[in-house]
Design an enzyme around this catalytic site. Sequence first.
Site, PDB file in Angstrom:
ATOM      1  N   SER A 106       0.863  -1.188   0.000  1.00 30.16           N
ATOM      2  CA  SER A 106       0.000   0.000   0.000  1.00 30.16           C
ATOM      3  C   SER A 106       0.893   1.230   0.000  1.00 30.16           C
ATOM      4  O   SER A 106       2.067   1.148   0.377  1.00 30.16           O
ATOM      5  CB  SER A 106      -0.860   0.005   1.269  1.00 30.16           C
ATOM      6  OG  SER A 106      -1.481   1.258   1.473  1.00 30.16           O
ATOM      7  N   TYR A 152      -1.657  -0.278  10.644  1.00 29.92           N
ATOM      8  CA  TYR A 152      -1.860  -0.686   9.244  1.00 29.92           C
ATOM      9  C   TYR A 152      -0.586  -0.430   8.444  1.00 29.92           C
ATOM     10  O   TYR A 152      -0.114  -1.301   7.697  1.00 29.92           O
ATOM     11  CB  TYR A 152      -3.037   0.084   8.637  1.00 29.92           C
ATOM     12  CG  TYR A 152      -3.294  -0.248   7.183  1.00 29.92           C
ATOM     13  CD1 TYR A 152      -3.780  -1.499   6.819  1.00 29.92           C
ATOM     14  CD2 TYR A 152      -3.046   0.687   6.178  1.00 29.92           C
ATOM     15  CE1 TYR A 152      -4.006  -1.814   5.482  1.00 29.92           C
ATOM     16  CE2 TYR A 152      -3.279   0.380   4.845  1.00 29.92           C
ATOM     17  CZ  TYR A 152      -3.764  -0.874   4.501  1.00 29.92           C
ATOM     18  OH  TYR A 152      -3.983  -1.179   3.176  1.00 29.92           O
TER      19      TYR A 152
END
Length: 246
Positions: free
Chosen positions: A143, A156
Site C-alpha cells: 500500500s 496498518y
Amino acid sequence: MKNNIEGKVVVITGGSSGLGEATARYLAEKGAKIVLGARRLEKLEKIATDIKKNNGAVEILKTDVTNLNDVKALVKKAIDSFGKIDVLVNNAGIMPLAPMAALKVNEWDAMIDVNIKGVLYGIAAAMPEFQKQNSGHFINISSVAGLKVSPGGAVYSGTKFAVRAISEGLRQEVGAAIRTTILSPGLIESELQFGSSDEQTSQFVQQVYKDAIPAISIAKAVAYAIEQPADVDVNEIVIRPTIQEF
C-alpha cells in the site's frame, strides 16, 4: 500472438471483492486460469459463475489466510486442477484504521494476522512448488501506507511496511527463476474503506475515498508485471489517483 498471461495459473487470495475480484476477472479475460480464495464462499461462487459464462477457467476454495493449512489447500487446488501454479497474488488485507489511543488491540492482532502472516503463509504454500518448477511469481499487495505513515494508520502502515520488507528480502533470496513484485495501491475502490470501527476515522476515510480510482487499475498493473518476459522482474509498482497527495 499468444500473450504471456494466457494459460498461466494464477492463485489470488482475498478474491471475493475489490482488487482480488477485479484482477481475477481481468486475467481470466486474458486467458489465465484462476484459482480464487476468500472467506465469503457465496461471493466467490458468483464471480466464478461470471468467469465461466465468458469461457474462462476458474476454481474457488473457501480460504482464511490466517490459517496456513487453508492457504496450502488453495495452492494444492491449483496443482490438482491445473497441474501447476505460475503466480500467487497475496492480496487479502484489512484496514481497520483508528488512533493508537483507541487501543483496538483486537484489530491490531487481526491486521498482523491477515496482512503480514497471510502473506507469509502464501509464500510458505507456494515456495515449494515454485522451487520444484524452477519458475513462479509472487505478487504481494502492499500500500502507499507501506511508504508513508499517517495518523490513525500506524499499525496498518506497520503491516504494509512489513510486506515490502518481506517481499524485498524474498526477491533477493529466490532470485534467478522466481520473480517478486510489490504492488502498492493508493486510493482504489474496495471494501477496505469500510473497515474502521472507529466512527470518526471511518467518516474521514470514506470522505477521502471519494477520490478513489477503479480496482481495474490494479488488475492492469498485475497483468503488466505478469506479462513481462521470464527474465524481467518488475519489483515495485506504486499506483495512486492523480489527485492523491500522499
